[in-house]
Design a protein around this motif. Structure first.
Motif, PDB file in Angstrom:
ATOM      1  N   PRO A   4       0.807  -1.228   0.000  1.00  0.00           N
ATOM      2  CA  PRO A   4       0.000   0.000   0.000  1.00  0.00           C
ATOM      3  C   PRO A   4       0.838   1.274   0.000  1.00  0.00           C
ATOM      4  O   PRO A   4       0.531   2.234  -0.698  1.00  0.00           O
ATOM      5  N   GLN A   5       1.898   1.287   0.824  1.00  0.00           N
ATOM      6  CA  GLN A   5       2.825   2.424   0.846  1.00  0.00           C
ATOM      7  C   GLN A   5       4.255   1.885   0.863  1.00  0.00           C
ATOM      8  O   GLN A   5       4.528   0.899   1.539  1.00  0.00           O
ATOM      9  N   ALA A   6       5.141   2.528   0.142  1.00  0.00           N
ATOM     10  CA  ALA A   6       6.557   2.160   0.160  1.00  0.00           C
ATOM     11  C   ALA A   6       7.388   3.416   0.390  1.00  0.00           C
ATOM     12  O   ALA A   6       7.154   4.449  -0.244  1.00  0.00           O
ATOM     13  N   LYS A   7       8.341   3.316   1.328  1.00  0.00           N
ATOM     14  CA  LYS A   7       9.227   4.438   1.610  1.00  0.00           C
ATOM     15  C   LYS A   7      10.647   3.896   1.751  1.00  0.00           C
ATOM     16  O   LYS A   7      10.852   2.772   2.185  1.00  0.00           O
ATOM     17  N   SER A   8      11.623   4.704   1.385  1.00  0.00           N
ATOM     18  CA  SER A   8      13.009   4.250   1.454  1.00  0.00           C
ATOM     19  C   SER A   8      13.878   5.293   2.131  1.00  0.00           C
ATOM     20  O   SER A   8      13.571   6.490   2.120  1.00  0.00           O
ATOM     21  N   GLY A   9      14.969   4.824   2.717  1.00  0.00           N
ATOM     22  CA  GLY A   9      15.914   5.722   3.362  1.00  0.00           C
ATOM     23  C   GLY A   9      17.184   4.989   3.727  1.00  0.00           C
ATOM     24  O   GLY A   9      17.202   3.756   3.823  1.00  0.00           O
ATOM     25  N   LYS A  10      18.251   5.742   3.947  1.00  0.00           N
ATOM     26  CA  LYS A  10      19.516   5.146   4.362  1.00  0.00           C
ATOM     27  C   LYS A  10      19.463   4.759   5.831  1.00  0.00           C
ATOM     28  O   LYS A  10      18.657   5.282   6.598  1.00  0.00           O
ATOM     29  N   THR A  11      20.347   3.830   6.217  1.00  0.00           N
ATOM     30  CA  THR A  11      20.283   3.257   7.560  1.00  0.00           C
ATOM     31  C   THR A  11      21.554   3.464   8.381  1.00  0.00           C
ATOM     32  O   THR A  11      21.719   2.830   9.424  1.00  0.00           O
ATOM     33  N   ALA A  12      22.474   4.308   7.934  1.00  0.00           N
ATOM     34  CA  ALA A  12      23.779   4.501   8.582  1.00  0.00           C
ATOM     35  C   ALA A  12      24.627   3.235   8.531  1.00  0.00           C
ATOM     36  O   ALA A  12      25.540   3.046   9.327  1.00  0.00           O
ATOM     37  N   GLU A  13      24.335   2.353   7.570  1.00  0.00           N
ATOM     38  CA  GLU A  13      25.098   1.119   7.392  1.00  0.00           C
ATOM     39  C   GLU A  13      25.838   1.146   6.054  1.00  0.00           C
ATOM     40  O   GLU A  13      25.372   1.757   5.089  1.00  0.00           O
ATOM     41  N   VAL A  14      26.962   0.467   6.000  1.00  0.00           N
ATOM     42  CA  VAL A  14      27.674   0.223   4.747  1.00  0.00           C
ATOM     43  C   VAL A  14      27.772  -1.280   4.554  1.00  0.00           C
ATOM     44  O   VAL A  14      28.177  -2.012   5.464  1.00  0.00           O
ATOM     45  N   TYR A  15      27.392  -1.731   3.380  1.00  0.00           N
ATOM     46  CA  TYR A  15      27.478  -3.154   3.044  1.00  0.00           C
ATOM     47  C   TYR A  15      28.866  -3.410   2.490  1.00  0.00           C
ATOM     48  O   TYR A  15      29.301  -2.744   1.531  1.00  0.00           O
ATOM     49  N   LEU A  16      29.588  -4.365   3.093  1.00  0.00           N
ATOM     50  CA  LEU A  16      30.990  -4.534   2.731  1.00  0.00           C
ATOM     51  C   LEU A  16      31.486  -5.946   3.023  1.00  0.00           C
ATOM     52  O   LEU A  16      30.793  -6.761   3.636  1.00  0.00           O
ATOM     53  N   LEU A  17      32.713  -6.196   2.585  1.00  0.00           N
ATOM     54  CA  LEU A  17      33.442  -7.410   2.925  1.00  0.00           C
ATOM     55  C   LEU A  17      34.535  -7.058   3.924  1.00  0.00           C
ATOM     56  O   LEU A  17      35.301  -6.110   3.725  1.00  0.00           O
ATOM     57  N   VAL A  18      34.604  -7.822   5.006  1.00  0.00           N
ATOM     58  CA  VAL A  18      35.689  -7.707   5.984  1.00  0.00           C
ATOM     59  C   VAL A  18      36.758  -8.723   5.601  1.00  0.00           C
ATOM     60  O   VAL A  18      36.484  -9.922   5.500  1.00  0.00           O
ATOM     61  N   LEU A  19      37.971  -8.256   5.358  1.00  0.00           N
ATOM     62  CA  LEU A  19      39.057  -9.124   4.905  1.00  0.00           C
ATOM     63  C   LEU A  19      39.899  -9.596   6.092  1.00  0.00           C
ATOM     64  O   LEU A  19      40.173  -8.832   7.019  1.00  0.00           O
ATOM     65  N   ASP A  20      40.321 -10.853   6.039  1.00  0.00           N
ATOM     66  CA  ASP A  20      41.101 -11.444   7.128  1.00  0.00           C
ATOM     67  C   ASP A  20      42.587 -11.162   6.921  1.00  0.00           C
ATOM     68  O   ASP A  20      43.293 -11.911   6.251  1.00  0.00           O
ATOM     69  N   LEU A  21      43.064 -10.087   7.544  1.00  0.00           N
ATOM     70  CA  LEU A  21      44.477  -9.716   7.445  1.00  0.00           C
ATOM     71  C   LEU A  21      45.361 -10.511   8.386  1.00  0.00           C
ATOM     72  O   LEU A  21      46.583 -10.494   8.258  1.00  0.00           O
ATOM     73  N   MET A  22      44.763 -11.210   9.343  1.00  0.00           N
ATOM     74  CA  MET A  22      45.538 -11.849  10.390  1.00  0.00           C
ATOM     75  C   MET A  22      46.027 -13.239  10.015  1.00  0.00           C
ATOM     76  O   MET A  22      47.176 -13.595  10.261  1.00  0.00           O
ATOM     77  N   TRP A  23      45.154 -14.061   9.428  1.00  0.00           N
ATOM     78  CA  TRP A  23      45.482 -15.480   9.276  1.00  0.00           C
ATOM     79  C   TRP A  23      45.449 -15.990   7.841  1.00  0.00           C
ATOM     80  O   TRP A  23      45.806 -17.122   7.601  1.00  0.00           O
ATOM     81  N   HIS A  24      45.028 -15.162   6.897  1.00  0.00           N
ATOM     82  CA  HIS A  24      45.016 -15.628   5.512  1.00  0.00           C
ATOM     83  C   HIS A  24      46.321 -15.221   4.837  1.00  0.00           C
ATOM     84  O   HIS A  24      46.660 -14.034   4.776  1.00  0.00           O
ATOM     85  N   PRO A  25      47.077 -16.170   4.290  1.00  0.00           N
ATOM     86  CA  PRO A  25      48.410 -15.849   3.767  1.00  0.00           C
ATOM     87  C   PRO A  25      48.408 -14.874   2.601  1.00  0.00           C
ATOM     88  O   PRO A  25      49.406 -14.162   2.397  1.00  0.00           O
ATOM     89  N   GLU A  26      47.353 -14.838   1.818  1.00  0.00           N
ATOM     90  CA  GLU A  26      47.288 -13.904   0.694  1.00  0.00           C
ATOM     91  C   GLU A  26      46.702 -12.553   1.100  1.00  0.00           C
ATOM     92  O   GLU A  26      47.161 -11.505   0.644  1.00  0.00           O
ATOM     93  N   LEU A  27      45.697 -12.572   1.968  1.00  0.00           N
ATOM     94  CA  LEU A  27      45.059 -11.320   2.380  1.00  0.00           C
ATOM     95  C   LEU A  27      45.937 -10.506   3.315  1.00  0.00           C
ATOM     96  O   LEU A  27      45.653  -9.338   3.589  1.00  0.00           O
ATOM     97  N   GLN A  28      47.034 -11.086   3.794  1.00  0.00           N
ATOM     98  CA  GLN A  28      48.020 -10.311   4.538  1.00  0.00           C
ATOM     99  C   GLN A  28      48.774  -9.348   3.617  1.00  0.00           C
ATOM    100  O   GLN A  28      49.413  -8.412   4.102  1.00  0.00           O
ATOM    101  N   LYS A  29      48.671  -9.537   2.306  1.00  0.00           N
ATOM    102  CA  LYS A  29      49.399  -8.721   1.325  1.00  0.00           C
ATOM    103  C   LYS A  29      48.496  -7.580   0.836  1.00  0.00           C
ATOM    104  O   LYS A  29      47.431  -7.819   0.277  1.00  0.00           O
TER     105      LYS A  29
END
Length: 322
Positions: free
Chosen positions: A47-72
């Motif tokens: 019946p009604q539709a409304k949209s707005g931002k939510t103060a969120e960012v959709y993203l990927l968190v990369l594993d810098l600690m334990w992944h041998p390639e993502l450390q680079k």
């Protein structure tokens, strides 16, 4: 204060339904008066539709600690340049959502046009960076997601894996149907060591084995990460901190910089300190952000309500029409 006012509706029943189409159908049939996250495709069904931002960012968190390639750093940068963000959002959201390159939304203290600029889609540069970094395709860089985490999120993550494969990265999609398992992946970060002997002095997260509850590298996990205070302090104490369960970033010098910035009172000096942290997160590619989340809400004809920048329902902001 508008949000602190007493509610005029005595009781609200909050029901969870996983599918956006089901949420929209409940409005269409009169089973519900308000629904979150119905997606752009369902707007015409309610019946009604409304949209707005939510103060969120959709993203990927990369594993810098334990992944041998993502450390680079060059591998992380290659992954970012391999993704056609504009093409994806045009295809999935008809261009109604814009690419955004920072962990926090525009307007956050510390976020600037420079450190939130979307990465250029450049597969040739990605291949060059992977070669310079000595990327080993025997080390897969997988994406961990779950159905329903974000409207069109599964399709977006499937596309990301495809983009990475096209530049020579070995990648797979792990879609966790079990929400508990997905949370285990997210919560297996450095903060789990906070109370263990010697950790607060050494902050040696990367030298330890991945902790409970997942006990393994999270590779890249997706999440919509919120910042309602609009200050980088939110992430200085969470995704950038040695002491948060969700964090895959832990460097003693950076931790000292985060703590110092958090202690500065509001003003130009604090802003500059937060900008420097935002710059580090961007230059080092700690995350691969996609967009600021735009939530589409459905309403029945019986109520009045306006979106606000928070990803939750406040019952005292709803009114029945007179």
């Amino acid at each position: 204060n508008f949000f602190a006012q007493a509610p005029s509706i005595q009781f609200i029943t909050h029901t969870y339904r996983a599918e956006a189409t089901v949420r929209a159908s409940m409005l269409a049939t009169g089973e519900a008066d308000w629904a979150a996250d119905i997606g752009f495709e369902e707007e015409d069904r309610v019946p009604q539709a409304k949209s707005g931002k939510t103060a969120e960012v959709y993203l990927l968190v990369l594993d810098l600690m334990w992944h041998p390639e993502l450390q680079k750093q060059k591998v992380r940068l290659a992954l970012a340049h391999a993704i056609d963000c504009e093409g994806l959002l045009q295809s999935l959201f008809e261009g109604r959502v814009q690419c955004h390159g920072a962990v926090s939304p525009k307007g956050t203290v510390g976020i600037t046009p420079e450190n939130s600029a979307p990465r250029e889609y450049n597969p040739a540069l990605s291949r060059q960076l992977l070669a310079e970094a000595g990327y080993d395709p025997a080390n897969a860089i997988d994406v961990n997601t779950r159905p329903g985490s974000n409207i069109r999120g599964l399709e977006l993550m499937e596309a990301v894996v495809t983009f990475w494969r096209e530049v020579g990265v070995t990648s797979n999609l792990n879609s966790w149907g079990d929400l508990g398992k997905a949370r285990d992946v997210q919560n297996s970060g450095c903060g789990n060591f906070s109370e263990e002997p010697g950790f607060r002095e050494k902050m040696d997260c990367a030298q330890r084995e991945p902790p409970a509850p997942y006990y393994s590298s999270s590779h890249a996990y997706e999440i919509a990460t919120s910042n309602e205070i609009l200050d980088m302090q939110r992430f200085n104490q969470s995704r950038l901190s040695c002491f948060n369960r969700t964090s895959r970033v832990c460097f003693p010098e950076l931790q000292a910089q985060l703590d110092a910035a958090n202690a500065i009172p509001a003003g130009p000096e604090r802003t500059q300190a937060m900008v420097e942290i935002g710059n580090i997160a961007y230059e080092q590619v700690y995350f691969i952000p996609f967009f600021e989340v735009v939530m589409v809400y459905g309403l029945s004809d019986a109520i009045e309500w306006e979106p606000y920048y928070a990803p939750r329902l406040r019952g005292n902001t709803i009114r029945f029409k007179q």
